[in-house]
Each structure stands twice: as C-alpha cells, then as structure tokens.
Design a protein around this motif. Structure first.
Motif, PDB file in Angstrom:
ATOM      1  N   SER A  19     -11.893  -3.299   6.736  1.00  0.00           N
ATOM      2  CA  SER A  19     -11.155  -2.377   7.739  1.00  0.00           C
ATOM      3  C   SER A  19     -11.949  -1.004   7.773  1.00  0.00           C
ATOM      4  O   SER A  19     -11.856  -0.389   8.667  1.00  0.00           O
ATOM      5  CB  SER A  19      -9.781  -2.027   7.561  1.00  0.00           C
ATOM      6  N   GLY A  20     -12.833  -0.966   6.681  1.00  0.00           N
ATOM      7  CA  GLY A  20     -13.476   0.431   6.439  1.00  0.00           C
ATOM      8  C   GLY A  20     -12.535   1.484   5.937  1.00  0.00           C
ATOM      9  O   GLY A  20     -12.903   2.888   5.684  1.00  0.00           O
ATOM     10  N   PHE A  36       0.388  -3.232  10.001  1.00  0.00           N
ATOM     11  CA  PHE A  36      -0.067  -2.485   8.774  1.00  0.00           C
ATOM     12  C   PHE A  36       0.474  -3.323   7.814  1.00  0.00           C
ATOM     13  O   PHE A  36       1.805  -4.043   7.547  1.00  0.00           O
ATOM     14  CB  PHE A  36       0.722  -1.375   8.311  1.00  0.00           C
ATOM     15  N   ASP A  37      -0.606  -3.851   6.772  1.00  0.00           N
ATOM     16  CA  ASP A  37       0.104  -4.607   5.511  1.00  0.00           C
ATOM     17  C   ASP A  37       0.845  -3.938   4.483  1.00  0.00           C
ATOM     18  O   ASP A  37       0.968  -2.704   4.220  1.00  0.00           O
ATOM     19  CB  ASP A  37      -1.336  -4.964   4.586  1.00  0.00           C
ATOM     20  N   ILE A  38       2.017  -4.372   4.157  1.00  0.00           N
ATOM     21  CA  ILE A  38       2.645  -3.741   3.240  1.00  0.00           C
ATOM     22  C   ILE A  38       2.679  -4.674   1.828  1.00  0.00           C
ATOM     23  O   ILE A  38       3.089  -5.807   1.851  1.00  0.00           O
ATOM     24  CB  ILE A  38       4.319  -3.884   3.424  1.00  0.00           C
ATOM     25  N   GLN A  39       2.280  -3.978   0.743  1.00  0.00           N
ATOM     26  CA  GLN A  39       1.912  -4.736  -0.532  1.00  0.00           C
ATOM     27  C   GLN A  39       2.572  -4.140  -1.584  1.00  0.00           C
ATOM     28  O   GLN A  39       2.532  -2.780  -1.623  1.00  0.00           O
ATOM     29  CB  GLN A  39       0.404  -4.912  -0.723  1.00  0.00           C
ATOM     30  N   LEU A  40       3.268  -4.818  -2.434  1.00  0.00           N
ATOM     31  CA  LEU A  40       3.807  -4.541  -3.879  1.00  0.00           C
ATOM     32  C   LEU A  40       2.655  -4.688  -4.966  1.00  0.00           C
ATOM     33  O   LEU A  40       2.135  -5.882  -5.102  1.00  0.00           O
ATOM     34  CB  LEU A  40       5.175  -5.100  -4.149  1.00  0.00           C
ATOM     35  N   ARG A  97      -1.684  -9.083  -9.748  1.00  0.00           N
ATOM     36  CA  ARG A  97      -0.396  -8.410  -9.754  1.00  0.00           C
ATOM     37  C   ARG A  97      -0.069  -7.528  -8.637  1.00  0.00           C
ATOM     38  O   ARG A  97       0.513  -6.531  -8.743  1.00  0.00           O
ATOM     39  CB  ARG A  97      -0.652  -7.082 -11.146  1.00  0.00           C
ATOM     40  N   ALA A  98      -0.331  -8.414  -7.486  1.00  0.00           N
ATOM     41  CA  ALA A  98       0.111  -7.669  -6.191  1.00  0.00           C
ATOM     42  C   ALA A  98       0.743  -8.724  -5.208  1.00  0.00           C
ATOM     43  O   ALA A  98       0.139  -9.961  -5.435  1.00  0.00           O
ATOM     44  CB  ALA A  98      -0.738  -6.793  -5.616  1.00  0.00           C
ATOM     45  N   LEU A  99       1.398  -8.698  -4.546  1.00  0.00           N
ATOM     46  CA  LEU A  99       2.008  -9.478  -3.421  1.00  0.00           C
ATOM     47  C   LEU A  99       2.229  -8.911  -2.172  1.00  0.00           C
ATOM     48  O   LEU A  99       2.488  -7.687  -1.912  1.00  0.00           O
ATOM     49  CB  LEU A  99       3.208 -10.023  -3.934  1.00  0.00           C
ATOM     50  N   LEU A 100       1.676  -9.461  -1.158  1.00  0.00           N
ATOM     51  CA  LEU A 100       1.448  -9.009   0.152  1.00  0.00           C
ATOM     52  C   LEU A 100       2.952  -9.382   0.881  1.00  0.00           C
ATOM     53  O   LEU A 100       3.151 -10.693   1.055  1.00  0.00           O
ATOM     54  CB  LEU A 100       0.673  -9.619   1.090  1.00  0.00           C
ATOM     55  N   LEU A 101       4.083  -8.665   1.179  1.00  0.00           N
ATOM     56  CA  LEU A 101       5.312  -8.925   1.540  1.00  0.00           C
ATOM     57  C   LEU A 101       5.275  -9.272   3.129  1.00  0.00           C
ATOM     58  O   LEU A 101       5.703 -10.269   3.235  1.00  0.00           O
ATOM     59  CB  LEU A 101       6.066  -7.759   1.553  1.00  0.00           C
ATOM     60  N   SER A 151      -5.450  -3.714   6.600  1.00  0.00           N
ATOM     61  CA  SER A 151      -5.378  -5.008   5.853  1.00  0.00           C
ATOM     62  C   SER A 151      -6.099  -5.041   4.586  1.00  0.00           C
ATOM     63  O   SER A 151      -6.609  -4.219   4.073  1.00  0.00           O
ATOM     64  CB  SER A 151      -6.054  -6.210   6.814  1.00  0.00           C
ATOM     65  N   HIS A 152      -5.705  -6.002   3.780  1.00  0.00           N
ATOM     66  CA  HIS A 152      -6.268  -6.321   2.597  1.00  0.00           C
ATOM     67  C   HIS A 152      -7.374  -7.294   2.578  1.00  0.00           C
ATOM     68  O   HIS A 152      -7.896  -7.817   1.501  1.00  0.00           O
ATOM     69  CB  HIS A 152      -5.272  -6.774   1.421  1.00  0.00           C
ATOM     70  N   LEU A 153      -8.115  -7.420   3.998  1.00  0.00           N
ATOM     71  CA  LEU A 153      -9.348  -8.500   3.839  1.00  0.00           C
ATOM     72  C   LEU A 153     -10.418  -7.563   3.328  1.00  0.00           C
ATOM     73  O   LEU A 153     -10.802  -6.289   3.479  1.00  0.00           O
ATOM     74  CB  LEU A 153      -9.577  -8.506   5.361  1.00  0.00           C
TER      75      LEU A 153
END
Length: 491
Positions: free
Chosen positions: A261-262, A112-116, A97-101, A184-186
């Motif tokens: 990333s911690g 920086f990741d921007i995620q919806l 239910r999420a997307l990385l723009l 990040s979302h790693l």
C-alpha cells in the motif's frame, strides 16, 4: 444493554475480503483471551474517522474486543501467511503474534484492516508465545502517530490494552495488545510466500486482489501486473524519500516489512536520527548496518526487486521478456526516489524552482552537518527561522560561504523571502519523537504506571509543523552518552 447490542453500537462494520482469497495465504484463528484487560490509550480521532463510537469502545465490551476476549459481529479473525528476506536471508514467516479481525468499512466506504498485535499464538508463531510487551506496543503507538502527523503514510494505532498477564522476555514485563489500523497488511513477503509455496492460480488471485484493493484505476487494456509493479515502486519511492527527509530510520527493512500500500509498517527497532550521519544505526540486531539511514533507499530497491521476481510469471509468458519488463520497472526506482527526495530537500531550504546546482548546494550542507555532528532536525529548523547561530555550524568559514550561496540562490527566484520561510515552516518539523523523550515516556508508563508523560509527548507530536513555544522543550538534545542509543525488535 445486552452484550451483543453494546458491540453493535460500537460501530464495527466488518467485511472479510482477505478471507475470500485462497486458503493457503491464511489460517483461521481466534485470539487467545487474556485475564483482565484494561484500556491504556485510545485514539479518539482515529476511532471517529473509522465510524466507531468512542464511548462504546471504552466500555467493558468495547475493551473486550480490543483485547481479543470478544469477537465483534462480522469479524472473521485470521493469521496471514507470508515469507521474507530477513537481513538478506529468506525464510517462511507469518503472523506469529497478530490476528486480522477483518476490514472495517467506514461511513464513506473506505476499507481498513483491523489487526490485534499480541493476541496469542498462531500456526506461524514458531517458538514465540504470541504475546507482546507493553513497552514495544506503546512505542509503536507513539511513533506511528508521530509519522502520521508528519504527513508520512503509515499504519495507525487505535488502542493499547494491557492484558493483566506477564510476558517473559529478558525479564518479566506487563503484557499488552495493540490494535493496528492499516490500508492492508499485504506485503512483499505475502507475494514471496505464494510464489514459493502457492500455485500459479493463487499468485494471480493475490495480484488481482491487490490491484482491486489498492490500484483499481488500472486500465483494462494495459499489462495489469506490470502496472501493479510500477505503482508499488512509485509509492515506495515517495515513502522512502519522506523517511529520509525527516531522519527516520526503520531499523528492520525486511521484505515482510514492506507494505504494498505504500504505508510504513512495523515499528520495532525504529528511531529518529539526531546528529546527521548516513551510517546511523539504532537496531541492536543490525550488526553490519544493512538498514542504516543511508542504506534505506538501495535496500528499498533490493526489496522491490524481490517483489518483481514473484510477478515474473504474470508479467509475460516468455521468461526473457518478463525479466526485461521487471528490470526496466525496477530501474525507475532510483530516479523516482531521487526526484522525490530532491523536491523535498528544496522545500526544506525554501527553494521553489529548479536549478542544476541545487543538489550540490544540498550536499554541501549535509556534508558539513556530518562533519560537525550537527543535529538534523534542529539545523533545518534554525535555518527556517533565520537563526544560523543556533547551529554548531555557525562560525565555520565553510558554513558562512555555504550560507552566502544559499541566500543568493533564494534571491534568484521570483518568490519573496517570506514565501521561502513559509515553505520551510511546512517542510521542516519543529520536533520529532526524540529517542530520549520516547524512552522517558515508556519508562514512566511501564515502570511507574504513569501515562501522563506519554500523553504530553503525543500532544506536542500531533502538530509537528506548528512551531509553537510549547514544543521548544521537546526539541532539546539528549545528554551526551558514552554508548550509542539502541533499540530492540520487541518480539
């Protein structure tokens, strides 16, 4: 002003390095538009630090991007694939239910990741609707920003937008989309996915990408993948220690919720402990206390062992040597965590130097706090301001004896007592996001459309070490209840 010009003037400056990884680790996917988006809250300081124009973000075009109704120039939305051990059981997962723009490149050049979050169905949604309810998204906003103010590495919340649509959980609830910002979302789960379903080349590409993004200081002559493992372990040891020092309980420490990333990620059934008890559990789905407060350090070590397993093919050509390298690295976690925790606890008690008996002094206090159900945050705050009479421990003979030992300990160090109290002020928050206060804010927002309660809460939480008179009311304990406080994952 044209639509394209408005979005450009917002300040979006996207790159898409994750999209250049092997196609197996993501699926290209656009957000599903919503009916009538409305901006509920915008994190102005965070937006500014990202190089974004706050006024433009509040415009119709700006809100349309935050809702997923428009794709800003340069963005390349995608859903990330990952796996994970959920309560110990391994399963295939992914952004359901999420997307990385994309990745916002800030004026100083940071990424920086921007995620919806709540942006619609993806190939990883399984039976979910891909949407999110307003309450859980506001909870993530409140807690993540409180964690940031406490000085704890965390994903951040840029905005919450309502969708104008209803999502069905146990009942119908207003739908919402959270814009999440992350280094990040790693995740550990990302590596678990590639280890199980990718190729050796995919695994190496992912590891090299993670090093380049988070650990570029790796020496060309060393074992770069062992360095990756060791650095992730160090960051997690520091992070979990900080959780414990403020009484934070994540609630769902699955391997897919451990960011390499911690940073703290995923604020579902999280909460802060009131009365000190290592067995404290808030999550409604944690039936056996796997992720209880006291279990968080060993669970972190367990999760990191799963990460190490994915790296074995990269650590050494020989399996036996690879396992030995991994085991040696993982064995360091407990000592690293303990060192971080002990240093933090010394700070909470105003202790600058080290003595062998410090740990027994600390454990003596914690044991009393558990015995008398003393509030964790308020006990340390009372000690900070020399007001032991404000704790439930006051009057107990064992506490008087402990207090005498503590004062003698402080007298043995060179620093004056005033310095000890200043150290305690910056080590012990005046307040935390009390569970009942968070619930009050969410109820007012979701049921009455009144966001003023949340705004006031966010304001006092933004400077937890200020110890101002305005914060006093937010440190009071909830009324006694016959049933324990429970949180839910919000999916």
């Amino acid at each position: 002003m044209t639509e394209k010009k408005a979005i450009t003037e917002t300040g979006w400056n996207f790159d898409n390095s994750y999209a250049r990884l092997p196609k197996s680790v993501f699926t290209r996917q656009d957000p599903t538009p919503v009916r009538s988006p409305k901006l509920i809250i915008l994190n102005d300081p965070l937006a500014t630090s990202l190089g974004l124009n706050v006024e433009a973000l509040q415009s119709n075009d700006g809100v349309a991007v935050l809702a997923g109704n428009q794709i800003p120039e340069g963005a390349l939305p995608l859903a990330q694939a990952y796996a994970g051990h959920q309560f110990g059981h391994f399963t295939l997962l992914g952004d359901g239910r999420a997307l990385l723009l994309g990745e916002q490149i800030t004026p100083p050049g940071e990424r920086f990741d921007i995620q919806l979050k709540g942006s619609g169905r993806t190939p990883y949604s399984r039976r979910g609707d891909g949407r999110a309810a307003l309450g859980p998204m506001l909870r993530e906003y409140i807690i993540s920003e409180a964690m940031h103010a406490l000085g704890i590495a965390t994903t951040r919340s840029l905005a919450v937008v309502t969708s104008g649509e209803t999502v069905i959980r146990e009942t119908g609830q207003p739908g919402a989309i959270l814009t999440r910002v992350a280094a990040s979302h790693l995740r550990v789960g990302t590596f678990q996915y590639v280890s199980n379903w990718g190729t050796a080349q995919d695994l190496q590409a992912l590891a090299d990408y993670t090093l380049q993004r988070h650990f570029p200081e790796v020496d060309a002559d060393e074992n770069r993948y062992l360095f990756l493992l060791q650095e992730v372990i160090k960051r997690q040891a520091g992070l979990i220690a900080k959780w414990q020092l403020v009484g934070f309980i994540h609630g769902v420490m699955n391997t897919d919720n451990m960011a390499l990333s911690g940073e703290t990620i995923d604020y579902g059934p999280c909460a802060f402990m009131d009365a000190y008890d290592p067995a404290t559990v808030f999550s409604s789905i944690d039936m056996h206390g796997r992720y209880a407060y006291g279990n968080q350090p060993p669970i972190a070590a367990w999760n990191l062992a799963r990460f190490a397993e994915t790296l074995l093919p990269l650590l050494h050509e020989g399996e036996e040597q690879a396992v030995e390298l991994a085991e040696d690295a993982i064995s360091d976690f407990t000592e690293l965590y303990h060192r971080n925790w002990l240093a933090g606890m010394r700070g909470k008690l105003g202790i600058f130097n080290e003595e062998q008996e410090d740990e027994s002094l600390i454990e003596g206090l914690l044991n009393m706090m558990q015995k008398y159900s003393a509030d964790y945050t308020n006990t340390f705050r009372a000690l900070t301001f020399d007001k032991p009479e404000d704790t439930v421990l006051f009057g107990a003979t064992e506490f008087a004896q402990w207090h005498e030992l503590w004062q003698a300990r402080l007298a043995r160090q060179q620093e004056p007592k005033a310095s000890s109290h200043q150290l305690m002020r910056v080590s012990n928050p005046a307040l935390i996001p009390r569970n009942h206060r968070v619930e009050d804010a969410l109820e007012a927002a979701v049921k009455q459309g009144d966001y003023s309660v949340m705004e006031r809460l966010l304001d006092v939480l933004s400077s937890p070490y200020e110890h101002s008179p305005e914060q006093a009311d937010y440190s009071t304990l909830p009324a006694l209840s016959t049933s324990p406080y429970r949180t839910f994952c919000g999916t």
